[in-house]
Design a protein around this motif. Structure first.
Motif, PDB file in Angstrom:
ATOM      1  N   VAL A  38      -2.594   7.882   9.948  1.00  0.00           N
ATOM      2  CA  VAL A  38      -2.527   7.702   8.503  1.00  0.00           C
ATOM      3  C   VAL A  38      -3.472   6.562   8.152  1.00  0.00           C
ATOM      4  O   VAL A  38      -3.414   5.488   8.753  1.00  0.00           O
ATOM      5  CB  VAL A  38      -1.085   7.350   8.046  1.00  0.00           C
ATOM      6  N   ILE A  39      -4.362   6.829   7.216  1.00  0.00           N
ATOM      7  CA  ILE A  39      -5.338   5.809   6.853  1.00  0.00           C
ATOM      8  C   ILE A  39      -5.122   5.397   5.405  1.00  0.00           C
ATOM      9  O   ILE A  39      -4.830   6.228   4.544  1.00  0.00           O
ATOM     10  CB  ILE A  39      -6.782   6.321   7.112  1.00  0.00           C
ATOM     11  N   GLN A  40      -5.191   4.098   5.179  1.00  0.00           N
ATOM     12  CA  GLN A  40      -5.046   3.601   3.805  1.00  0.00           C
ATOM     13  C   GLN A  40      -5.967   2.412   3.617  1.00  0.00           C
ATOM     14  O   GLN A  40      -5.974   1.491   4.438  1.00  0.00           O
ATOM     15  CB  GLN A  40      -3.602   3.180   3.551  1.00  0.00           C
ATOM     16  N   ASP A  41      -6.725   2.424   2.536  1.00  0.00           N
ATOM     17  CA  ASP A  41      -7.653   1.330   2.214  1.00  0.00           C
ATOM     18  C   ASP A  41      -8.501   0.927   3.409  1.00  0.00           C
ATOM     19  O   ASP A  41      -8.691  -0.259   3.678  1.00  0.00           O
ATOM     20  CB  ASP A  41      -6.877   0.108   1.706  1.00  0.00           C
ATOM     21  N   GLY A  42      -8.979   1.894   4.160  1.00  0.00           N
ATOM     22  CA  GLY A  42      -9.897   1.597   5.246  1.00  0.00           C
ATOM     23  C   GLY A  42      -9.251   1.083   6.513  1.00  0.00           C
ATOM     24  O   GLY A  42      -9.928   0.601   7.407  1.00  0.00           O
ATOM     25  N   VAL A  43      -7.921   1.169   6.580  1.00  0.00           N
ATOM     26  CA  VAL A  43      -7.220   0.707   7.778  1.00  0.00           C
ATOM     27  C   VAL A  43      -6.294   1.820   8.256  1.00  0.00           C
ATOM     28  O   VAL A  43      -5.675   2.504   7.441  1.00  0.00           O
ATOM     29  CB  VAL A  43      -6.370  -0.553   7.464  1.00  0.00           C
ATOM     30  N   ILE A  44      -6.211   1.986   9.574  1.00  0.00           N
ATOM     31  CA  ILE A  44      -5.236   2.944  10.102  1.00  0.00           C
ATOM     32  C   ILE A  44      -3.891   2.247  10.158  1.00  0.00           C
ATOM     33  O   ILE A  44      -3.737   1.221  10.826  1.00  0.00           O
ATOM     34  CB  ILE A  44      -5.646   3.414  11.512  1.00  0.00           C
ATOM     35  N   ILE A  45      -2.934   2.771   9.405  1.00  0.00           N
ATOM     36  CA  ILE A  45      -1.662   2.062   9.339  1.00  0.00           C
ATOM     37  C   ILE A  45      -0.621   2.675  10.252  1.00  0.00           C
ATOM     38  O   ILE A  45       0.443   2.106  10.468  1.00  0.00           O
ATOM     39  CB  ILE A  45      -1.125   2.007   7.890  1.00  0.00           C
ATOM     40  N   GLU A  46      -0.924   3.842  10.761  1.00  0.00           N
ATOM     41  CA  GLU A  46       0.039   4.464  11.662  1.00  0.00           C
ATOM     42  C   GLU A  46      -0.657   5.563  12.434  1.00  0.00           C
ATOM     43  O   GLU A  46      -1.501   6.264  11.896  1.00  0.00           O
ATOM     44  CB  GLU A  46       1.176   5.070  10.837  1.00  0.00           C
ATOM     45  N   LYS A  47      -0.328   5.719  13.723  1.00  0.00           N
ATOM     46  CA  LYS A  47      -0.889   6.836  14.461  1.00  0.00           C
ATOM     47  C   LYS A  47       0.015   7.205  15.622  1.00  0.00           C
ATOM     48  O   LYS A  47       0.841   6.395  16.067  1.00  0.00           O
ATOM     49  CB  LYS A  47      -2.302   6.503  14.960  1.00  0.00           C
TER      50      LYS A  47
ATOM     51  N   GLY B 224     -12.547  -1.876  10.105  1.00  0.00           N
ATOM     52  CA  GLY B 224     -12.205  -2.106  11.509  1.00  0.00           C
ATOM     53  C   GLY B 224     -11.242  -1.065  12.034  1.00  0.00           C
ATOM     54  O   GLY B 224     -10.067  -1.339  12.245  1.00  0.00           O
ATOM     55  N   ILE B 225     -11.761   0.164  12.183  1.00  0.00           N
ATOM     56  CA  ILE B 225     -10.911   1.286  12.616  1.00  0.00           C
ATOM     57  C   ILE B 225     -10.915   1.370  14.148  1.00  0.00           C
ATOM     58  O   ILE B 225     -11.967   1.314  14.770  1.00  0.00           O
ATOM     59  CB  ILE B 225     -11.455   2.609  12.037  1.00  0.00           C
ATOM     60  N   ASP B 226      -9.725   1.508  14.717  1.00  0.00           N
ATOM     61  CA  ASP B 226      -9.598   1.832  16.138  1.00  0.00           C
ATOM     62  C   ASP B 226      -8.864   3.158  16.256  1.00  0.00           C
ATOM     63  O   ASP B 226      -7.837   3.353  15.615  1.00  0.00           O
ATOM     64  CB  ASP B 226      -8.785   0.751  16.870  1.00  0.00           C
TER      65      ASP B 226
END
Lengths: 217, 264
Positions: free
Chosen positions: B218-227, B28-30
């Motif tokens: 920053v992407i980790q385990d299929g999730v964007i954790i910071e942008k 679920g990337i935005d």
């Protein structure tokens, strides 16, 4: 000596004719099959597993027929295509059919050597499958394709020696009829030498073309 | 939010089915990227960053979610329109992926041939673009005769030949030495400035982001954790991974602060 030369001329020409024609026809039959096998493979550019499986099976079955049996089996087909089932021209039919599945596998494996990264790049640039085949797969695999065709021709030289069994003539036939049945060891030796020279020439030419293609890279 | 971003990724999901079972790579990337950005996506290997990038030209098909570039919904295109669209999205690769059987000239002309552009126009365009990447003297060489940096320049020329709106870079400098990396990044920045091209680049090297990008995720385990802006993420990392990344690169973070943070 002179008599030997005269004996050799016609069979040599027959052999060359058989090899040239059957190489041509086996490529016409086998090349598209090889492309199809590569393209429809599960890792190919247009995966069709069931079609790939079916074609692969047919190719394998054809490849496992002993040539001498195949020659007899395709008699009716030869009669339809060339009007007769005996003679040099008639032997081109079984030769082509025997070599086609071999060609298909050789083309398939040459095309599969092409770097998947290149195919991906072509895809990223919006190439259609047709463009990928014509502009990437075949040109990139060309050195291996040349090596494969060389092997095919050499195999056909070997097979064509058996064409004597259906009155196909050629050098193999000469060696058997004179060398073996009439105890003319000299004829046998000379025919084998001519075959050897043919194989050597084909291999040399093939290697040279392949090398030239690679040097350019 | 205001106006719609140039590239919009919404709720993108992708699962790979391997022998060991299902592997959810994108969860679920935005993401939104503006026109003219050099947008860096960073993550450890296996984080899903390459898969995300490859969804932008659908080398990878997402299971759900949408990708929109300009006003085209990439995820809704049929095969023919997809090929047409791909002709307007350039891509460069870690292993360059040049065609060994073709000369530099014919590598760069490839996308133009594919797009059906007339031969006479191909020639001028290829010469023009090779001048931009400073490889005019290698025009008749084969890739085998070039160094890594030169190969990537050919890759860039090939990607730009058909005047794309977007350039995707998949670890394009990861196979290069540091010096060559910087010259390639310099070239990308130059192109971004000159042509106003939007660049999306994926990397595992923080230096690349620091040197070339305006924004980052920053992407980790299929999730964007910071942008956000590169500066604000660097100076004020919120997530553990970002902190980890920056801690690994502590030494150069210092000179980042000195260099960029003069006003702080």
């Amino acid at each position: 000596m002179n008599e030997l030369l005269v004996l050799l001329i016609a069979p040599t020409l027959q052999t060359l004719y058989m090899i040239f024609a059957s190489t041509l026809f086996s490529l016409i039959l086998g090349f598209p099959l090889g492309v199809l096998l590569c393209v429809t493979d599960s890792g190919g550019i247009a995966p069709r597993p069931s079609l790939n499986n079916a074609v692969g099976r047919v190719v394998n079955v054809l490849r496992s027929f002993p040539f001498i049996i195949l020659m007899i089996l395709v008699f009716p087909l030869s009669r339809i295509i060339v009007g007769t089932s005996i003679g040099t021209t008639a032997s081109i039919v079984p030769l082509s059919i025997a070599a086609a599945p071999f060609v298909a596998r050789i083309i398939e494996s040459a095309l599969k050597e092409v770097d998947p990264g290149c195919i991906q790049a072509a895809r990223a640039m919006g190439s259609s499958n047709r463009q990928i085949i014509l502009k990437v797969l075949i040109p990139e695999a060309l050195p291996s394709l040349v090596a494969g065709v060389t092997t095919t021709i050499i195999n056909l030289i070997g097979y064509s020696a058996m064409a004597g069994a259906i009155g196909g003539g050629g050098l193999g036939d000469l060696a058997v009829r004179y060398g073996y049945q009439r105890f003319r060891t000299d004829v046998m030796i000379v025919s084998v030498i001519v075959i050897l020279v043919l194989v050597e020439l084909v291999q040399l030419t093939g290697s040279r073309i392949g090398k030239r293609l690679l040097v350019k890279r | 939010m205001g106006s719609e971003p140039f590239i919009a990724v919404r709720k993108l999901k992708k699962t790979f089915h391997t022998h060991e079972g299902a592997l959810e790579v994108l969860k679920g990337i935005d993401l939104e990227i503006d026109r003219g950005d050099i947008y860096g996506i960073i993550g450890f290997s296996g984080a899903g960053k390459s898969t995300l990038l490859r969804c932008l030209n659908r080398l990878e098909s997402p299971d759900s979610g949408t990708v929109t570039i300009g006003d085209v919904e990439i995820t809704a295109l049929d095969k023919t329109s997809l090929n047409g669209h791909r002709q307007k999205v350039g891509m460069i690769f870690q292993q360059f992926n040049l065609f060994d059987s073709r000369t530099v000239y014919r590598n760069v002309s490839f996308p133009l041939e594919v797009a059906g552009i007339p031969k006479a126009r191909i020639r001028t365009r290829v010469e023009e673009i090779l001048e931009l990447v400073e490889l005019t003297d290698k025009i008749n060489c084969h890739p085998g005769q070039l160094s890594g940096g030169q190969k990537q320049r050919v890759g860039i020329a090939r990607a730009l030949a058909n005047q794309p709106d977007v350039l995707l870079s998949d670890e394009a400098t990861s196979a290069l030495d540091p010096q060559t990396t910087f010259s390639i990044l310099e070239l990308l920045k130059d192109i971004n400035r000159k042509l106003g091209l939007t660049i999306v680049l994926v990397t595992h090297e923080l230096e690349v982001i620091k040197y070339a990008c305006t924004k980052m995720a920053v992407i980790q385990d299929g999730v964007i954790i910071e942008k956000g802006d590169v500066r604000s993420v660097f100076l004020n990392p919120k997530s553990e991974t970002s902190k980890q990344f920056i801690k690994i690169n502590d030494e150069f973070l210092k000179d980042f602060v000195v260099e960029e943070g003069g006003g702080i």
